[in-house]
Design a protein around this motif. Structure first.
Motif, PDB file in Angstrom:
ATOM      1  N   LYS A   1      -8.267  35.199 -25.846  1.00  0.00           N
ATOM      2  CA  LYS A   1      -7.449  35.292 -26.693  1.00  0.00           C
ATOM      3  C   LYS A   1      -6.257  36.222 -26.154  1.00  0.00           C
ATOM      4  O   LYS A   1      -6.129  36.424 -25.111  1.00  0.00           O
ATOM      5  CB  LYS A   1      -7.731  36.282 -27.945  1.00  0.00           C
ATOM      6  N   THR A   2      -5.054  36.309 -26.832  1.00  0.00           N
ATOM      7  CA  THR A   2      -3.625  36.718 -26.371  1.00  0.00           C
ATOM      8  C   THR A   2      -3.448  37.784 -27.094  1.00  0.00           C
ATOM      9  O   THR A   2      -3.734  37.926 -28.436  1.00  0.00           O
ATOM     10  CB  THR A   2      -2.657  35.783 -26.198  1.00  0.00           C
ATOM     11  N   PRO A   3      -2.585  38.859 -26.595  1.00  0.00           N
ATOM     12  CA  PRO A   3      -2.066  40.105 -27.527  1.00  0.00           C
ATOM     13  C   PRO A   3      -0.956  39.501 -28.485  1.00  0.00           C
ATOM     14  O   PRO A   3      -0.396  39.865 -29.110  1.00  0.00           O
ATOM     15  CB  PRO A   3      -1.199  40.966 -26.163  1.00  0.00           C
ATOM     16  N   HIS A   4      -0.764  38.122 -28.373  1.00  0.00           N
ATOM     17  CA  HIS A   4       0.315  37.753 -29.779  1.00  0.00           C
ATOM     18  C   HIS A   4      -0.493  36.994 -30.809  1.00  0.00           C
ATOM     19  O   HIS A   4       0.151  36.319 -31.358  1.00  0.00           O
ATOM     20  CB  HIS A   4       1.365  36.824 -28.814  1.00  0.00           C
ATOM     21  N   GLU A   5      -1.854  37.123 -30.652  1.00  0.00           N
ATOM     22  CA  GLU A   5      -2.559  36.488 -31.859  1.00  0.00           C
ATOM     23  C   GLU A   5      -1.979  36.599 -33.188  1.00  0.00           C
ATOM     24  O   GLU A   5      -1.852  35.648 -33.974  1.00  0.00           O
ATOM     25  CB  GLU A   5      -4.098  36.822 -31.911  1.00  0.00           C
ATOM     26  N   ALA A   6      -1.740  37.684 -33.542  1.00  0.00           N
ATOM     27  CA  ALA A   6      -0.862  38.153 -34.689  1.00  0.00           C
ATOM     28  C   ALA A   6       0.274  37.421 -35.218  1.00  0.00           C
ATOM     29  O   ALA A   6       0.836  37.582 -35.984  1.00  0.00           O
ATOM     30  CB  ALA A   6      -0.865  39.549 -34.974  1.00  0.00           C
ATOM     31  N   LEU A   7       0.899  37.041 -34.163  1.00  0.00           N
ATOM     32  CA  LEU A   7       2.467  36.710 -33.941  1.00  0.00           C
ATOM     33  C   LEU A   7       2.881  35.163 -34.224  1.00  0.00           C
ATOM     34  O   LEU A   7       3.830  34.743 -34.455  1.00  0.00           O
ATOM     35  CB  LEU A   7       3.165  37.460 -32.937  1.00  0.00           C
ATOM     36  N   GLY A   8       1.597  34.354 -33.738  1.00  0.00           N
ATOM     37  CA  GLY A   8       2.076  32.851 -33.552  1.00  0.00           C
ATOM     38  C   GLY A   8       1.667  32.499 -32.224  1.00  0.00           C
ATOM     39  O   GLY A   8       0.991  32.925 -31.242  1.00  0.00           O
ATOM     40  N   ILE A   9       2.232  31.288 -31.713  1.00  0.00           N
ATOM     41  CA  ILE A   9       2.045  30.745 -30.442  1.00  0.00           C
ATOM     42  C   ILE A   9       2.494  31.829 -29.331  1.00  0.00           C
ATOM     43  O   ILE A   9       3.807  32.193 -29.262  1.00  0.00           O
ATOM     44  CB  ILE A   9       2.662  29.367 -30.231  1.00  0.00           C
ATOM     45  N   PRO A  10       1.555  32.193 -28.319  1.00  0.00           N
ATOM     46  CA  PRO A  10       1.975  33.086 -27.299  1.00  0.00           C
ATOM     47  C   PRO A  10       2.709  32.438 -26.404  1.00  0.00           C
ATOM     48  O   PRO A  10       2.937  31.255 -25.810  1.00  0.00           O
ATOM     49  CB  PRO A  10       0.639  33.495 -26.779  1.00  0.00           C
ATOM     50  N   THR A  11       3.509  33.594 -25.770  1.00  0.00           N
ATOM     51  CA  THR A  11       4.492  33.178 -24.478  1.00  0.00           C
ATOM     52  C   THR A  11       3.301  32.897 -23.204  1.00  0.00           C
ATOM     53  O   THR A  11       2.155  33.508 -23.387  1.00  0.00           O
ATOM     54  CB  THR A  11       5.262  34.256 -24.133  1.00  0.00           C
ATOM     55  N   LYS A  12       3.928  32.195 -22.414  1.00  0.00           N
ATOM     56  CA  LYS A  12       2.953  32.314 -21.237  1.00  0.00           C
ATOM     57  C   LYS A  12       2.616  33.371 -20.618  1.00  0.00           C
ATOM     58  O   LYS A  12       1.482  33.606 -19.943  1.00  0.00           O
ATOM     59  CB  LYS A  12       3.530  30.997 -19.900  1.00  0.00           C
ATOM     60  N   GLU A  13       3.426  34.152 -20.518  1.00  0.00           N
ATOM     61  CA  GLU A  13       3.276  35.810 -19.951  1.00  0.00           C
ATOM     62  C   GLU A  13       2.245  36.518 -20.806  1.00  0.00           C
ATOM     63  O   GLU A  13       1.285  37.015 -20.229  1.00  0.00           O
ATOM     64  CB  GLU A  13       4.468  36.619 -20.091  1.00  0.00           C
ATOM     65  N   ALA A  14       2.029  36.191 -21.952  1.00  0.00           N
ATOM     66  CA  ALA A  14       1.103  37.136 -22.823  1.00  0.00           C
ATOM     67  C   ALA A  14      -0.022  36.496 -22.548  1.00  0.00           C
ATOM     68  O   ALA A  14      -1.183  36.969 -22.489  1.00  0.00           O
ATOM     69  CB  ALA A  14       1.498  36.882 -24.466  1.00  0.00           C
TER      70      ALA A  14
END
Length: 483
Positions: free
Chosen positions: A326-339
């Motif tokens: 998973k990514t640190p942007h899970e709660a925010l929507g589609i993640p950036t490639k960096e995330a």
């Protein structure tokens, strides 16, 4: 024709196939004989089945993200970034929502809008619209194995195009990509459509090209008891094996309690081997995939990394063959490639630190493992009883009876009576058993643990516990204790 777990007759398959390939113009690009020749030239280091089997032998855990954007060049660049900067071991292609629903006209609009505005206007890669040649461009742009990940009840055309396009792994199944994803799709239809997919994969196997198949383990993703996801994974493995599939990766979604999660992963592989062998599928290679927490995430990135790290640690200690990151942007929507890359690197750091550290066996671990096995066997044996030995018929009748029941699923063909909640240590138990075929001994274990939590928290067990548990990790806890 009545549904049965029986290998599709090849002539019957070809008859269905003619109609499948007409569903969108790119279907006419598929030449099965040429596709097999193309697949046979893909080197072993870029083949999913070989990479998974090697990892199983070496007892290491591979890391794979989710990722997909609308346009070919941009999707290739994203995958290259996740390989180079994220240090992924395996790569995905997540398919967009329109394609998952076979709405190819709308996917085409999304492609055109993406070209117009210069960024992806779809939440994944529309492989059917792009076609075989474009899929091969993606496959050839990276040096790692590529898997198709989606969520499609009818994934037949998508399978034809992506396998011809050089993808070497395909996720999903007639139960796991229906009950958690669709409301109105009858199980009989989706199982039949996925028999087609598995027959296609089996045909590739017969020609010497092994395609990895992975039923979707987490189902609805939140508080799914291991026995439920295990039962569906094993049934889908049996359905796939009958059609000739040889490389099977069975999945499990993290619940959060280390003991239960480790016991679940280990018991899944053992139970799958037991049932596949029982039905004579002795030449299948079984591997496992552990999905990091699929429920709500904290919005704070630092806290999100804590959830990711915990998932990575659990996966490697359980000796899962693969972990979905998973990514640190899970709660925010589609993640950036960096995330996305940061989530993979976090996972890889933990995997590398813990890969040589076995989890000490304990009495509690063995007891949990035995409990999961007993629960899963109870469900599977009832499915076989309903189907008079045929798992395809058995699963239809079992869902009708509520003998198998997926919590929080949207499908109207699912009973929806099962009510899970955590015990005081965070393991997922059952507050309401619905119509699961458990004996009193198993039920009493769940009741005692739920009651114990109630005493610890000073409240009677109720639906409020379920609600509290669903939101707990997003609020920084595992168990939803009242404040």
């Amino acid at each position: 024709m009545s549904l049965a777990n029986k290998k599709l007759d090849w002539n019957q398959f070809l008859e269905i196939r003619r109609e499948v390939l007409k569903a969108w113009p790119t279907g006419q690009e598929v030449d099965l004989a040429e596709a097999i020749q193309y697949q046979s030239r893909i080197p072993a280091q870029r083949r999913f089945a070989e990479k998974m089997e090697e990892a199983k032998k070496e007892r290491i855990t591979l890391a794979q993200p989710r990722a997909g954007v609308a346009l070919v060049h941009e999707h290739s660049e994203l995958l290259q970034y996740l390989a180079d900067q994220g240090e992924a071991d395996l790569l995905p292609t997540t398919i967009d929502s329109y394609t998952r629903q076979n709405r190819y006209n709308e996917a085409q609009v999304g492609i055109e809008e993406s070209r117009s505005v210069g960024r992806s206007m779809l939440n994944g890669f529309p492989a059917v619209n792009h076609g075989v040649t474009a899929c091969r461009q993606v496959v050839e742009s990276v040096k790692l194995p590529l898997q198709v990940r989606h969520g499609t009840p009818d994934a037949r055309l998508l399978a034809e195009i992506t396998l011809a396009g050089g993808f070497t792994a395909y996720e999903g199944g007639g139960i796991s990509y229906n009950i958690p994803y669709a409301k109105e799709v009858p199980l009989e239809r989706s199982i039949r459509d996925w028999q087609y997919v598995d027959r296609l994969v089996g045909y590739y196997e017969e020609q010497g090209v092994s395609i990895n198949r992975e039923p979707f383990g987490p189902l609805t993703g939140t508080l799914v008891p291991p026995c439920i996801s295990h039962s569906i994974a094993i049934v889908e493995a049996l359905l796939a094996a009958e059609q000739g599939v040889k490389s099977l990766t069975l999945g499990y979604g993290q619940c959060g309690n280390l003991l239960q999660d480790v016991a679940a992963v280990r018991s899944l592989e053992e139970l799958a081997g037991e049932y596949l062998s029982r039905f004579g599928y002795n030449n299948a290679v079984i591997t496992t995939v552990f999905h990091q927490w699929m429920g709500g995430f904290p919005q704070d990135e630092s806290k999100a990394f804590g959830v990711i790290g915990w998932g990575a640690a659990t996966a490697v200690l359980a000796k899962a063959t693969k972990v979905i990151v998973k990514t640190p942007h899970e709660a925010l929507g589609i993640p950036t490639k960096e995330a996305n890359a940061a989530g993979i690197r976090t996972t890889k750091q933990v995997l590398n630190m813990l890969k040589d550290q076995p989890l000490v066996e304990s009495k509690e671990l063995m007891e949990e493992k035995d409990l999961i096995k007993a629960e899963t066997r109870a469900i599977l044996e009832k499915i076989l009883e309903f189907g008079e030995g045929d798992v395809a018929q058995g699963i239809i009748r079992a869902f009708q009876a509520g003998t198998i029941d997926v919590p929080f699923a949207p499908s109207r063909f699912n009973a929806g009576r099962l009510l899970p909640a955590r015990d005081h240590q965070g393991a997922v138990r059952l507050l309401d058993f619905g119509n699961l075929p458990f004996g009193e001994e198993i039920k009493e274990i769940h009741r005692e643990k739920i009651v114990q939590r109630g005493k610890t928290e000073g409240r009677d067990p109720s639906f409020q516990m379920v609600v509290d548990d669903i939101y707990a990790i997003g609020k920084g806890m595992l168990v939803g204790k009242p404040r």
